[in-house]
Design a protein around this motif. Structure first.
Motif, short mmCIF file in Angstrom:
data_model
loop_
_atom_site.label_atom_id
_atom_site.label_comp_id
_atom_site.label_asym_id
_atom_site.label_seq_id
_atom_site.Cartn_x
_atom_site.Cartn_y
_atom_site.Cartn_z
N VAL A 85 14.87 9.56 34.04
CA VAL A 85 14.73 8.15 33.64
C VAL A 85 16.12 7.56 33.38
N VAL A 86 16.41 6.45 34.03
CA VAL A 86 17.69 5.76 33.84
C VAL A 86 17.41 4.35 33.32
N THR A 87 18.08 3.98 32.24
CA THR A 87 17.92 2.65 31.66
C THR A 87 19.29 2.07 31.36
N SER A 88 19.29 0.83 30.95
CA SER A 88 20.53 0.17 30.53
C SER A 88 20.20 -0.79 29.39
N PRO A 89 20.96 -0.74 28.28
CA PRO A 89 20.72 -1.71 27.20
C PRO A 89 20.98 -3.14 27.62
N ASP A 90 21.65 -3.33 28.77
CA ASP A 90 21.87 -4.69 29.28
C ASP A 90 20.59 -5.26 29.91
N LEU A 91 19.64 -4.37 30.27
CA LEU A 91 18.34 -4.80 30.78
C LEU A 91 17.26 -4.08 29.98
N PRO A 92 17.05 -4.47 28.74
CA PRO A 92 16.11 -3.75 27.88
C PRO A 92 14.70 -3.71 28.45
N GLY A 93 14.08 -2.52 28.34
CA GLY A 93 12.70 -2.35 28.78
C GLY A 93 12.53 -2.11 30.26
N LYS A 94 13.60 -2.07 31.01
CA LYS A 94 13.51 -1.90 32.46
C LYS A 94 14.06 -0.53 32.87
N LYS A 95 13.30 0.20 33.71
CA LYS A 95 13.78 1.46 34.27
C LYS A 95 14.50 1.18 35.58
N LEU A 96 15.63 1.83 35.75
CA LEU A 96 16.41 1.65 36.97
C LEU A 96 16.05 2.73 37.97
N LYS A 97 16.15 2.41 39.23
CA LYS A 97 15.78 3.32 40.30
C LYS A 97 16.89 4.32 40.59
N LEU A 98 16.46 5.53 40.96
CA LEU A 98 17.38 6.55 41.46
C LEU A 98 17.08 6.76 42.94
N GLN A 99 18.14 6.99 43.72
CA GLN A 99 17.92 7.35 45.11
C GLN A 99 18.88 8.46 45.49
N GLN A 100 18.46 9.29 46.44
CA GLN A 100 19.26 10.44 46.84
C GLN A 100 19.81 10.20 48.24
N GLU A 101 21.09 10.48 48.38
CA GLU A 101 21.74 10.32 49.67
C GLU A 101 22.83 11.38 49.79
N ASN A 102 22.79 12.10 50.92
CA ASN A 102 23.76 13.17 51.18
C ASN A 102 23.78 14.19 50.04
N GLY A 103 22.61 14.46 49.48
CA GLY A 103 22.49 15.48 48.44
C GLY A 103 22.90 15.03 47.05
N LYS A 104 23.26 13.77 46.89
CA LYS A 104 23.68 13.28 45.57
C LYS A 104 22.75 12.16 45.12
N TRP A 105 22.49 12.16 43.81
CA TRP A 105 21.67 11.11 43.23
C TRP A 105 22.55 9.93 42.82
N PHE A 126 24.87 2.73 31.34
CA PHE A 126 23.70 3.32 31.98
C PHE A 126 23.35 4.60 31.23
N ILE A 127 22.08 4.75 30.86
CA ILE A 127 21.63 5.91 30.11
C ILE A 127 20.79 6.80 31.02
N VAL A 128 21.26 8.02 31.23
CA VAL A 128 20.55 8.98 32.07
C VAL A 128 19.89 9.98 31.13
#
Length: 489
Positions: free
Chosen positions: A439-459, A480-482
């Motif tokens: 789960v990734v969030t940001s206090p700059d966008l409270p209450g919203k989860k940010l998307k993760l995507q994988q490319e070339n083996g890295k998130w 960004f809070i991981v």
């Protein structure tokens, strides 16, 4: 002020204009053995952000603190003004500043409120600088703010150190007393029989042991007063590292080469007596190293890499440690930038403001504290109680970890930028326990989860357009809070 040489492993911050004096960082750290000191040290390390104040009679002339009465030919010791031509006349006029010091606007609650709103958690105040003028009601000398010769002595708040400590303590701050070991006003340090030659004691303590023992007693008594009569103390912050055992001198450090005599004031006894009165007290015998320097204090600098022991960078908000009219203050963005770099390396920032002769901060200083506080109220969880996380700093991002193992990426606004420049995707370092369920969030966008995507083996974190384009100069940095992954097995 003229820069002093720094030890290896440090770099100087890009200060401009008048530069405050810098000190080296000691190399020989010894971990304290006292469990109460260890506990206090761990609690202090979680605070990260403190207020430093250099204040004394010298503020009336708007000059560097104390150093103009030191007979050394250095940039920060140069005398100026109508008395500069004669050293003796200058000393007389300088000491006479006691008779005109009247900071009638002194209101420690105003300072404490501003510091609290800025997110600061501890305070260190100059009870006595090298010139020997005491900002507390010592019984050892009449060269103090509470003496009848000082106009402010009739004010109910004349014991300013006590007022400051009590006010900040009531707000939950850790309390630190700055105290200068050398005392250029004391006849037992600069003996009037000999003219002073430099910052050091002006006689051989081994040749005149009674005089040196009198100075040791004077010093111990004053520290004892601070530890006895000023409430709960957390930090004894000792300056003037040339007052030290001769065996501890580091000949590779330029300013220590001038230390001719053994200036041992028996730190073991001072620390023991202080801790008997204040259990768990942190003692910071700065630049000396050894068991009485519980954390190190690089001055006006930030280490290149995390250190393996506790440390604090003391840095001026302006260009001078003490009050100078129309001083140039760092921007809020610069200060937050410094704080992030320091915390990412495991340190704390002790930010200095010099009060005016009237007893107040400048309007600019208050404005900076307010702006910093606006950012800290949203992002403080990524600062307090965190520890360094590899790779620590890359490009315009720093990395930190909380005690619950949440990871923080803070993308900051550089000093040169006018607006935030955040990429569409922020690639994560090769951290463990990062997968599609993270789960990734940001206090700059409270209450919203940010998307993760994988490319070339890295998130990577997909940064929403609202963050990429909605940030302006006042944003300073985006967090960004991981969170630790809770993947199902």
């Amino acid at each position: 002020m003229l820069k002093q040489l720094l030890t290896a492993g440090l770099f100087a911050l890009p200060l401009t204009g008048l530069l405050a004096q810098e000190h080296n960082m000691s190399r020989d750290y010894v971990k304290p053995e006292d469990p109460q000191v260890q506990q206090k040290l761990a609690a202090w390390q979680d605070l990260k952000f403190g207020l430093f104040m250099h204040w004394g009679t010298y503020s009336q002339w708007g000059i560097v603190e104390s150093w103009s009465i030191c007979p050394e030919d250095e940039g920060w010791t140069q005398r100026r003004g109508p008395y500069a031509a004669s050293y003796n006349e200058y000393i007389k006029a300088y000491e006479n500043l006691q008779t005109t010091f009247n900071p009638v606007r002194f209101d420690p609650s105003k300072w404490a409120n501003a510091a609290e709103d800025a997110g600061m958690k501890y305070v260190v105040f100059t009870t006595k600088h090298h010139d020997g003028f005491c900002m507390f009601d010592t019984k050892q000398t009449d060269y103090k703010i509470t003496d009848v010769k000082t106009p402010f002595s009739s004010n109910p708040k004349s014991n300013v150190a006590k007022e400051i400590f009590n006010t900040f303590r009531d707000k939950g701050f850790m309390i630190g007393a700055y105290f200068s070991k050398p005392d250029w006003h004391s006849k037992d340090y600069w003996w009037p029989y000999f003219p002073p030659k430099d910052r050091n004691v002006n006689y051989d303590p081994a040749k005149y042991p009674e005089r040196w023992n009198a100075f040791k007693t004077y010093t111990a008594n004053q520290i004892g007063e601070l530890m006895s009569n000023y409430g709960k103390m957390d930090i004894l912050w000792l300056d003037g590292g040339w007052v030290r055992p001769k065996a501890s001198i580091d000949p590779s450090v330029d300013w220590q080469k001038s230390i001719t005599f053994n200036q041992d004031i028996d730190m073991a006894s001072i620390a023991a007596a202080s801790r008997k009165l204040q259990p768990g007290l942190l003692v910071v015998d700065r630049t000396v190293g050894g068991p009485y320097e519980n954390y190190v204090t690089p001055e006006q600098t930030i280490p290149r890499q995390p250190l393996d022991h506790p440390w604090e960078s003391c840095i001026t908000m302006g260009n001078s440690w003490s009050y100078v009219p129309n001083d140039h203050y760092k921007s809020a963005n610069q200060i937050i930038h410094m704080l992030l770099r320091i915390v990412s390396r495991g340190g704390s920032l002790l930010l200095n403001i010099g009060p005016s002769p009237e007893g107040d901060f400048s309007d600019t200083a208050y404005a900076r504290l307010k702006d910093i506080g606006g950012w800290m109220k949203i992002h403080g969880n990524a600062v307090y109680g965190t520890s360094p996380l590899a790779p620590y700093e890359e490009g315009q991002a720093v990395y930190l970890q909380s005690k619950d193992r949440s990871r923080y990426i803070i993308h900051y606004l550089s000093n040169e930028q006018q607006q935030m420049n955040v990429p569409e995707t922020i690639v994560l370092p090769d951290w463990e326990n990062v997968d599609k369920n993270t789960v990734v969030t940001s206090p700059d966008l409270p209450g919203k989860k940010l998307k993760l995507q994988q490319e070339n083996g890295k998130w990577g974190i997909v940064v929403p357009k609202a963050l990429r384009e909605g940030m302006n100069l006042r944003a300073y940095a985006i967090t960004f809070i991981v969170a630790p992954s809770k993947s199902r097995k």
